[in-house]
Design a protein around this motif. Sequence first.
Motif, PDB file in Angstrom:
ATOM      1  N   ASP A   2      28.431 -15.319   2.329  1.00 22.82           N
ATOM      2  CA  ASP A   2      29.446 -14.892   3.293  1.00 22.82           C
ATOM      3  C   ASP A   2      28.852 -14.156   4.495  1.00 22.82           C
ATOM      4  O   ASP A   2      29.563 -13.681   5.368  1.00 22.82           O
ATOM      5  N   GLY A   3      27.513 -14.045   4.542  1.00 21.87           N
ATOM      6  CA  GLY A   3      26.839 -13.404   5.668  1.00 21.87           C
ATOM      7  C   GLY A   3      26.592 -11.915   5.491  1.00 21.87           C
ATOM      8  O   GLY A   3      25.917 -11.307   6.317  1.00 21.87           O
ATOM      9  N   SER A   4      27.129 -11.324   4.432  1.00 28.77           N
ATOM     10  CA  SER A   4      26.899  -9.894   4.192  1.00 28.77           C
ATOM     11  C   SER A   4      25.512  -9.694   3.586  1.00 28.77           C
ATOM     12  O   SER A   4      24.968 -10.588   2.938  1.00 28.77           O
ATOM     13  N   PRO A   5      24.914  -8.506   3.782  1.00 33.06           N
ATOM     14  CA  PRO A   5      23.568  -8.249   3.243  1.00 33.06           C
ATOM     15  C   PRO A   5      23.546  -8.370   1.722  1.00 33.06           C
ATOM     16  O   PRO A   5      24.488  -7.950   1.043  1.00 33.06           O
ATOM     17  N   LEU A   6      22.477  -8.945   1.193  1.00 35.83           N
ATOM     18  CA  LEU A   6      22.289  -9.023  -0.246  1.00 35.83           C
ATOM     19  C   LEU A   6      21.769  -7.677  -0.733  1.00 35.83           C
ATOM     20  O   LEU A   6      20.751  -7.190  -0.246  1.00 35.83           O
ATOM     21  N   ASP A   7      22.469  -7.054  -1.672  1.00 35.99           N
ATOM     22  CA  ASP A   7      22.059  -5.767  -2.220  1.00 35.99           C
ATOM     23  C   ASP A   7      20.861  -5.998  -3.136  1.00 35.99           C
ATOM     24  O   ASP A   7      20.966  -6.671  -4.156  1.00 35.99           O
TER      25      ASP A   7
ATOM     26  N   ASN B 295      20.610  -2.907   2.229  1.00 35.85           N
ATOM     27  CA  ASN B 295      20.792  -3.606   3.510  1.00 35.85           C
ATOM     28  C   ASN B 295      20.174  -5.010   3.530  1.00 35.85           C
ATOM     29  O   ASN B 295      20.241  -5.701   4.530  1.00 35.85           O
ATOM     30  N   GLY B 296      19.535  -5.435   2.422  1.00 35.70           N
ATOM     31  CA  GLY B 296      19.008  -6.790   2.319  1.00 35.70           C
ATOM     32  C   GLY B 296      17.772  -7.070   3.140  1.00 35.70           C
ATOM     33  O   GLY B 296      17.399  -8.227   3.326  1.00 35.70           O
ATOM     34  N   GLU B 297      17.109  -6.043   3.626  1.00 34.52           N
ATOM     35  CA  GLU B 297      15.933  -6.241   4.480  1.00 34.52           C
ATOM     36  C   GLU B 297      14.645  -6.225   3.663  1.00 34.52           C
ATOM     37  O   GLU B 297      14.430  -5.337   2.851  1.00 34.52           O
ATOM     38  N   ILE B 298      13.803  -7.247   3.891  1.00 34.12           N
ATOM     39  CA  ILE B 298      12.515  -7.386   3.218  1.00 34.12           C
ATOM     40  C   ILE B 298      11.432  -7.503   4.281  1.00 34.12           C
ATOM     41  O   ILE B 298      11.589  -8.243   5.253  1.00 34.12           O
ATOM     42  N   THR B 299      10.323  -6.787   4.082  1.00 34.28           N
ATOM     43  CA  THR B 299       9.173  -6.895   4.982  1.00 34.28           C
ATOM     44  C   THR B 299       7.974  -7.379   4.189  1.00 34.28           C
ATOM     45  O   THR B 299       7.685  -6.868   3.107  1.00 34.28           O
ATOM     46  N   ILE B 300       7.295  -8.404   4.732  1.00 37.88           N
ATOM     47  CA  ILE B 300       6.045  -8.881   4.133  1.00 37.88           C
ATOM     48  C   ILE B 300       4.913  -8.568   5.098  1.00 37.88           C
ATOM     49  O   ILE B 300       5.124  -8.521   6.310  1.00 37.88           O
ATOM     50  N   SER B 301       3.710  -8.343   4.546  1.00 37.66           N
ATOM     51  CA  SER B 301       2.594  -7.977   5.414  1.00 37.66           C
ATOM     52  C   SER B 301       1.266  -8.407   4.815  1.00 37.66           C
ATOM     53  O   SER B 301       1.145  -8.610   3.609  1.00 37.66           O
ATOM     54  N   LEU B 302       0.287  -8.555   5.700  1.00 34.67           N
ATOM     55  CA  LEU B 302      -1.107  -8.800   5.340  1.00 34.67           C
ATOM     56  C   LEU B 302      -1.960  -7.857   6.179  1.00 34.67           C
ATOM     57  O   LEU B 302      -1.632  -7.590   7.338  1.00 34.67           O
ATOM     58  N   THR B 303      -3.053  -7.396   5.613  1.00 28.79           N
ATOM     59  CA  THR B 303      -3.965  -6.533   6.362  1.00 28.79           C
ATOM     60  C   THR B 303      -4.932  -7.395   7.174  1.00 28.79           C
ATOM     61  O   THR B 303      -5.090  -8.594   6.908  1.00 28.79           O
TER      62      THR B 303
ATOM     63  N   ILE C  89       9.948 -14.237  -3.242  1.00 27.00           N
ATOM     64  CA  ILE C  89      10.745 -14.289  -4.470  1.00 27.00           C
ATOM     65  C   ILE C  89      11.263 -12.888  -4.782  1.00 27.00           C
ATOM     66  O   ILE C  89      10.501 -11.915  -4.711  1.00 27.00           O
ATOM     67  N   ILE C  90      12.544 -12.780  -5.131  1.00 26.42           N
ATOM     68  CA  ILE C  90      13.062 -11.516  -5.643  1.00 26.42           C
ATOM     69  C   ILE C  90      13.305 -11.688  -7.138  1.00 26.42           C
ATOM     70  O   ILE C  90      13.655 -12.770  -7.610  1.00 26.42           O
ATOM     71  N   THR C  91      13.086 -10.610  -7.880  1.00 21.70           N
ATOM     72  CA  THR C  91      13.320 -10.608  -9.322  1.00 21.70           C
ATOM     73  C   THR C  91      14.303  -9.505  -9.658  1.00 21.70           C
ATOM     74  O   THR C  91      14.102  -8.351  -9.254  1.00 21.70           O
ATOM     75  N   ASN C  92      15.360  -9.856 -10.374  1.00 23.05           N
ATOM     76  CA  ASN C  92      16.310  -8.864 -10.846  1.00 23.05           C
ATOM     77  C   ASN C  92      15.635  -8.104 -11.974  1.00 23.05           C
ATOM     78  O   ASN C  92      15.286  -8.680 -13.003  1.00 23.05           O
TER      79      ASN C  92
END
Length: 112
Positions: free
Chosen positions: A26-31, A63-71, A88-91
């Motif tokens: 529905d467009g709302s952030p995934l908790d 807020n459903g925000e994920i950050t990925i990074s590499l050095t 991938i998210i894991t419950n």
Amino acid sequence: MAVPRVNIQIEAGTDFEATYNVTQSDGSPLDLTNHSISAKMRKHHTSSGHVAFGATFGGDPTNGEITISLTDAQTGVTTEGRYNYDVIITNDINGKKEKVISGQALLNPTIS
């Protein structure tokens, strides 16, 4: 849930970071409370070796925000070229895994 494909470009020998907003249908952030995140890239989906991204919540997990990074060290020793990557998210309560982002990563050479 359809998995969004997001292609990224990474410059070898530099720090990399990308932030994604994961939403429900529905467009709302995934908790993402009580979830953990992993992100990896491989040359091919059948390759045995992989590069693991750092993966964090963008502040509040609701807020459903994920950050990925590499050095810069990780991007400096990885061979230039095209890779496949997944987030991938894991419950953490029931162990259910879900792919939330997928795409190709292009690692560009850097002249230093």
